[in-house]
Every structure is written in C-alpha cells, then in structure tokens.
Design an enzyme around this catalytic site. Structure first.
Site, PDB file in Angstrom:
ATOM      1  N   SER A 159      58.502  29.460  32.228  1.00 15.71           N
ATOM      2  CA  SER A 159      59.340  30.590  32.645  1.00 15.71           C
ATOM      3  C   SER A 159      58.970  31.769  31.906  1.00 15.71           C
ATOM      4  CB  SER A 159      61.046  30.087  32.257  1.00 15.71           C
ATOM      5  OG  SER A 159      62.021  31.056  32.695  1.00 15.71           O
ATOM      6  N   THR A 160      59.839  32.734  31.167  1.00 15.26           N
ATOM      7  CA  THR A 160      59.497  33.924  30.664  1.00 15.26           C
ATOM      8  C   THR A 160      58.157  33.781  30.103  1.00 15.26           C
ATOM      9  OG1 THR A 160      61.868  34.209  30.494  1.00 15.26           O
ATOM     10  CG2 THR A 160      60.152  35.622  29.346  1.00 15.26           C
ATOM     11  N   HIS A 185      59.540  29.932  37.029  1.00 21.47           N
ATOM     12  CA  HIS A 185      60.792  30.657  37.507  1.00 21.47           C
ATOM     13  C   HIS A 185      60.431  31.819  37.919  1.00 21.47           C
ATOM     14  CE1 HIS A 185      63.029  27.725  34.436  1.00 21.47           C
ATOM     15  NE2 HIS A 185      62.914  27.158  35.689  1.00 21.47           N
ATOM     16  N   MET A 278      62.762  30.549  28.420  1.00 19.07           N
ATOM     17  CA  MET A 278      64.086  30.240  27.718  1.00 19.07           C
ATOM     18  C   MET A 278      64.882  29.211  28.261  1.00 19.07           C
ATOM     19  SD  MET A 278      66.292  31.414  25.494  1.00 19.07           S
ATOM     20  CE  MET A 278      65.997  33.111  24.900  1.00 19.07           C
ATOM     21  N   ASP A 281      65.353  23.932  30.925  1.00 22.95           N
ATOM     22  CA  ASP A 281      64.864  23.483  32.287  1.00 22.95           C
ATOM     23  C   ASP A 281      63.389  22.788  32.060  1.00 22.95           C
ATOM     24  OD1 ASP A 281      64.748  22.941  34.879  1.00 22.95           O
ATOM     25  OD2 ASP A 281      63.701  24.527  35.497  1.00 22.95           O
TER      26      ASP A 281
END
Length: 341
Positions: A159-160, A185, A278, A281
């Site tokens: 993600s991030t 993501h 973050m 998931d």
C-alpha cells in the site's frame, strides 16, 4: 493528539484555498502556510516547520519533482503529491514522495468531497511515515538455466510507499523467476501506468492484469485499480480473474482477496510478501498462505515507509521472516532456489 501541521504548495490561488478549507475541516489538521512555488515553499518550511507538505507537480520556476529531489536531502519532510492524472506521479514517488492524490477532473461537490477525504487520510498516514531510502544490489543470473518454475507463484501485496518498494524489488530480479502477482492499493488508470513503467524499467514482462491472463515465468501481473484479483488453477497452470466487488478491508483491489486465492490454489508452491502500507489488509491472507505451506516474508520496520501491514502480519504469525527492502529480492531468489533443490 497534536494537530498535524501542513504546508500547501500549489501555483493556483483557487486550488490552494480549496485545499486549505477542505483539509482544515479535520480537527487534527492545521494548515500553517501556503506557498505559490518551490522557492516560496522553502522559505515557509524554514519559518513554520510543517509535519507534512502537499505539493503539485506542474509549477512555475521549478517543477514539483525537482523540488522534492532537492528538498528531501536537506529537509526530510513527508510529501503527498496532489496532481492531475500523469505518469509524473511515479517520478515524484521515486524522488521520495510518500503518496499521491489525483486532482478531481470534474469540480462537482461530490468529486471535491471525495478528493478532500482521501487527501486527509493520506496526510494522516504521511505524518507518521518515513522518507523512503533504498540502495539495492543486482542479483541477475543467480537463477540457473533450466531451473523449473512449474507450480511456483510469488504473490506481493503493498500500500503506501508500495509502488517504489515493488519497483526496487522487481528491478533487480532476474528474468528466470516464477510468475509474480501483485495487489497494490492504487487508483484505476494509475495501475496501468504503473505496470507499463515497470515493464519498461525491469527485465520482467509486466502488465495490468486482465481476466484470462496466465501466470508465467518472468512475468508480473498487477491487479487493476478498482478491481479485485484472484488466482484459479487450470490444469497445471494458474490463471487470474479480475472482478469488481465490494471493498475488502477498505480496499479494492484487496491483498487478502489475492492471498487467500493463492493459498487455496497454489499452497506450498507459493511465496507471499507483504510490504509497506497502513492498515491490516493482507495479514489474514498471508497467514492462510503460511498455514497452507507457503513461504512468507514481511518488510521490516526500518525499511518500511509505513510499518502497518507488515507489523500486523508479523504480530499474528503470518510472517515467517522479516526482511529489509534492499535484500528482499535476494531472499526471494534464495527461497526459490531452495524450493528447487
């Protein structure tokens, strides 16, 4: 909780005010200053010591990418890029930005509200993020000719900070590597840009996945933004299915959706990797993979831009080994070779 001090950098007066009013509506964010260009921003950074900076890419005097490159070595400040749809966002991420948000095309109330909500969330994540640093080493040709990849799949979730983390892994991997599936993501449109960029800059064949694509040696399939991706075994091969569905753990594509399918269809022939990001998931899916006999790796705290998802996965026992980003590719190849020997 102390308010997050934000500096807004954008050459448009109207858009600066839209951003300022929008993100200031959150009780935990304070806009301490606004700047019209990078030189103005530099002075405001020294004067106000912001916690996070939002920055446009197209600006007079100096573009945002060059500004980030020059700024971060001197002032390691988390940057969230706010820009129109463009491949330039990946250059900004490479320069050291933590995340990006796309400016709304249509200036409707719904579009602006959704954009502001997303920006607020990313500012909060960025406030606790680390500025990414990476020094990798090439491991080309460490996989011998004729090594079998049959029944092997590498599944990666991020993600991030993940777009650069994934790039830094793939760019040093050899072409003789099992097929890779990725759930990052990322918004629609950008997933294809991301895949195309990786295809151009690595030795691997990378594409945005479509239903019916097969996982093959030396190939990487990126889950489309706004769609989940799962694996299905067909004979001795693995095929992907991409589909629109409800968000899982707040995301579509969801890492858990991909990992759960890999656990079911590939089992002990898989290697799972959870990278920076973050939330949680991917943690449960990675645990399922490990219970099915797959090898599992998690990015360590020091090298993660945001040590959220890898932390949760480690704490629930899903991660077999925590690995620094700079040695993740080497660890993958080592696991692959052991599995063949």
């Amino acid at each position: 909780m102390r308010k997050i001090k934000v500096l807004i950098v954008d050459d448009s007066l109207i858009f600066r005010e839209v951003l300022a009013r929008g993100i200031s509506s959150d009780p935990y964010i304070e806009v301490v200053a606004k700047a019209v260009d990078p030189f103005d921003a530099r002075d405001k950074i020294l004067e106000y010591s912001p916690d996070v900076m939002t920055c446009d890419i197209e600006m007079p005097k100096m573009n945002g990418i060059e500004f980030i490159k020059r700024l971060l070595p001197q002032y390691p400040l988390p940057v969230v890029v706010v820009s129109s749809v463009s491949e330039s966002v990946f250059e900004a991420m490479k320069a050291g930005a933590v995340d990006f948000v796309t400016k709304p095309k249509v200036q409707s109330v719904e579009d602006v509200e959704g954009f502001i909500h997303e920006l607020i969330q990313k500012i909060k994540i960025a406030a606790n993020a680390k500025i990414p640093k990476f020094v990798g080493r090439s491991i080309v040709n460490v996989v011998e000719e004729g090594t079998s990849v049959e029944g092997r799949v590498i599944a990666i979730g991020a993600s991030t900070g993940g777009t650069e983390a994934i790039f830094n892994i793939l760019k040093v991997l050899p072409s003789r590597i099992p097929g890779i599936v990725v759930a990052q993501h990322i918004p629609p449109i950008f997933s294809k840009m991301f895949a195309d960029r990786l295809n151009d800059l690595t030795r691997l064949r990378v594409k945005e996945a479509q239903t019916g694509d097969y996982v093959e040696q030396g190939s990487v399939l990126i889950a489309p933004g706004g769609q989940h991706m799962r694996l299905k075994k067909v004979g001795e091969r693995y095929r992907v299915e991409c589909f629109v569905g409800e968000k899982v753990n707040g995301h579509c594509p969801s890492i858990d959706v991909l990992f759960e399918s890999v656990a079911k269809e590939v089992g002990m022939g898989a290697i799972g990797v959870i990278l920076t990001g973050m939330g949680y998931d991917g943690a449960k899916g990675l645990l399922t993979m490990r219970r099915k006999g797959a090898k599992t790796l998690g990015q360590d705290k020091k090298s993660s831009v945001v040590y959220g998802m890898p932390k949760v996965a480690f704490e629930i026992g899903a991660v077999e080994r925590q690995i620094p980003l700079e040695t993740m590719a080497e660890a993958l190849v080592t696991l692959f070779r052991r599995g063949n020997g």
